[in-house]
Design a protein around this motif. Structure first.
Motif, PDB file in Angstrom:
ATOM      1  N   LYS A   1       0.811  -1.218   0.000  1.00  0.00           N
ATOM      2  CA  LYS A   1       0.000   0.000   0.000  1.00  0.00           C
ATOM      3  C   LYS A   1       0.845   1.270   0.000  1.00  0.00           C
ATOM      4  CE  LYS A   1      -0.637  -0.190   4.971  1.00  0.00           C
ATOM      5  NZ  LYS A   1      -1.553  -0.371   6.067  1.00  0.00           N
ATOM      6  N   LEU A   2       2.110   1.176   0.412  1.00  0.00           N
ATOM      7  CA  LEU A   2       2.986   2.351   0.384  1.00  0.00           C
ATOM      8  C   LEU A   2       3.280   2.801  -1.044  1.00  0.00           C
ATOM      9  CD1 LEU A   2       5.540   1.392   3.182  1.00  0.00           C
ATOM     10  CD2 LEU A   2       3.627   3.025   3.328  1.00  0.00           C
ATOM     11  N   TRP A   3       3.192   1.865  -1.997  1.00  0.00           N
ATOM     12  CA  TRP A   3       3.414   2.219  -3.402  1.00  0.00           C
ATOM     13  C   TRP A   3       2.399   3.281  -3.836  1.00  0.00           C
ATOM     14  CZ3 TRP A   3       7.278   0.342  -6.611  1.00  0.00           C
ATOM     15  CH2 TRP A   3       7.179   0.721  -7.962  1.00  0.00           C
ATOM     16  N   GLU A   4       1.152   3.046  -3.485  1.00  0.00           N
ATOM     17  CA  GLU A   4       0.095   3.992  -3.850  1.00  0.00           C
ATOM     18  C   GLU A   4       0.178   5.250  -2.995  1.00  0.00           C
ATOM     19  OE1 GLU A   4      -1.647   3.566  -6.544  1.00  0.00           O
ATOM     20  OE2 GLU A   4      -0.733   1.599  -6.794  1.00  0.00           O
ATOM     21  N   GLN A   5       0.518   5.086  -1.727  1.00  0.00           N
ATOM     22  CA  GLN A   5       0.567   6.229  -0.819  1.00  0.00           C
ATOM     23  C   GLN A   5       1.591   7.272  -1.273  1.00  0.00           C
ATOM     24  OE1 GLN A   5       1.084   5.151   3.291  1.00  0.00           O
ATOM     25  NE2 GLN A   5       1.571   7.237   3.904  1.00  0.00           N
ATOM     26  N   TYR A   6       2.792   6.822  -1.659  1.00  0.00           N
ATOM     27  CA  TYR A   6       3.852   7.753  -2.061  1.00  0.00           C
ATOM     28  C   TYR A   6       3.950   7.917  -3.572  1.00  0.00           C
ATOM     29  CZ  TYR A   6       5.190   7.492   2.803  1.00  0.00           C
ATOM     30  OH  TYR A   6       5.168   7.552   4.158  1.00  0.00           O
ATOM     31  N   GLY A   7       3.335   7.020  -4.313  1.00  0.00           N
ATOM     32  CA  GLY A   7       3.312   7.118  -5.764  1.00  0.00           C
ATOM     33  C   GLY A   7       4.467   6.397  -6.430  1.00  0.00           C
ATOM     34  N   ALA A   8       4.195   5.924  -7.637  1.00  0.00           N
ATOM     35  CA  ALA A   8       5.204   5.183  -8.399  1.00  0.00           C
ATOM     36  C   ALA A   8       6.437   6.026  -8.673  1.00  0.00           C
ATOM     37  CB  ALA A   8       4.606   4.673  -9.709  1.00  0.00           C
ATOM     38  N   ASP A   9       6.270   7.324  -8.879  1.00  0.00           N
ATOM     39  CA  ASP A   9       7.424   8.178  -9.158  1.00  0.00           C
ATOM     40  C   ASP A   9       8.433   8.147  -8.015  1.00  0.00           C
ATOM     41  OD1 ASP A   9       6.391   8.883 -11.622  1.00  0.00           O
ATOM     42  OD2 ASP A   9       5.629  10.826 -10.946  1.00  0.00           O
ATOM     43  N   ALA A  10       7.953   8.156  -6.783  1.00  0.00           N
ATOM     44  CA  ALA A  10       8.859   8.097  -5.629  1.00  0.00           C
ATOM     45  C   ALA A  10       9.609   6.770  -5.604  1.00  0.00           C
ATOM     46  CB  ALA A  10       8.076   8.285  -4.330  1.00  0.00           C
ATOM     47  N   TRP A  11       8.882   5.662  -5.771  1.00  0.00           N
ATOM     48  CA  TRP A  11       9.503   4.335  -5.671  1.00  0.00           C
ATOM     49  C   TRP A  11      10.418   4.042  -6.846  1.00  0.00           C
ATOM     50  CZ3 TRP A  11       9.673   2.385  -1.124  1.00  0.00           C
ATOM     51  CH2 TRP A  11       8.667   2.710  -0.206  1.00  0.00           C
TER      52      TRP A  11
END
Length: 159
Positions: free
Chosen positions: A54-64
């Motif tokens: 769920k952190l992927w969506e929380q911070y966004g793909a650009d961050a990851w």
């Protein structure tokens, strides 16, 4: 995801680094049955996203994806030595991360043996190491290797 339980030589790796999870922090080992000739990178990215959960969506793909980059690919014909290979990673932003992976457990010798049992297997080909993280507090490595019909991924993400 087409995962199966790890074969016996993966037991220590899973015990030391963790079973498949969506923890988004720490480490986990994933095992995937794949067809020969399959492009590994989309599978690796799928597991990275799965682990972050769920952190992927929380911070966004650009961050990851901001830190996503290959930092090592084992050359064909090289004598496998995953511990030495991890220690030799010289990418400026990644050089300390392999040491954390090697030192992440209380039993460093056992961790190195477990890594070697899996990633130094003579049938292991197409070994890749990627830098991962959220571009801020979390950083880590993703190791992916292929041996006939099976891919193993070790993800370690720390702060």
């Amino acid at each position: 995801m087409n995962s199966s339980s790890p074969p016996p030589d993966y037991t220590d790796l899973v015990t030391l680094y963790g079973a498949p999870s969506q923890a988004g922090f720490g480490s986990a080992v994933f095992d995937e049955i794949i067809e020969p000739g399959t492009d590994l990178e989309p599978i690796v990215l799928q597991y990275y996203r799965h682990f972050v959960g769920k952190l992927w969506e929380q911070y966004g793909a650009d961050a990851w994806m901001s830190t996503w980059k290959p930092v090592y690919v084992r050359p064909d014909g090289r004598q496998p030595d995953i511990v030495a290979e991890l220690k030799a990673i010289a990418a400026p932003a990644a050089h300390y991360v392999p040491i954390l992976l090697l030192d992440e457990t209380d039993d460093h010798a056992r961790a190195q043996q477990a890594l070697a049992a899996v990633f130094d297997d003579p049938q292991m080909t197409d070994l890749r190491v990627y830098m991962i993280g959220d571009g801020a507090a979390l950083f880590g490595l993703l190791l992916a290797g292929y041996r006939p019909n099976k891919m193993t991924i070790l993800i370690s993400l720390l702060d």
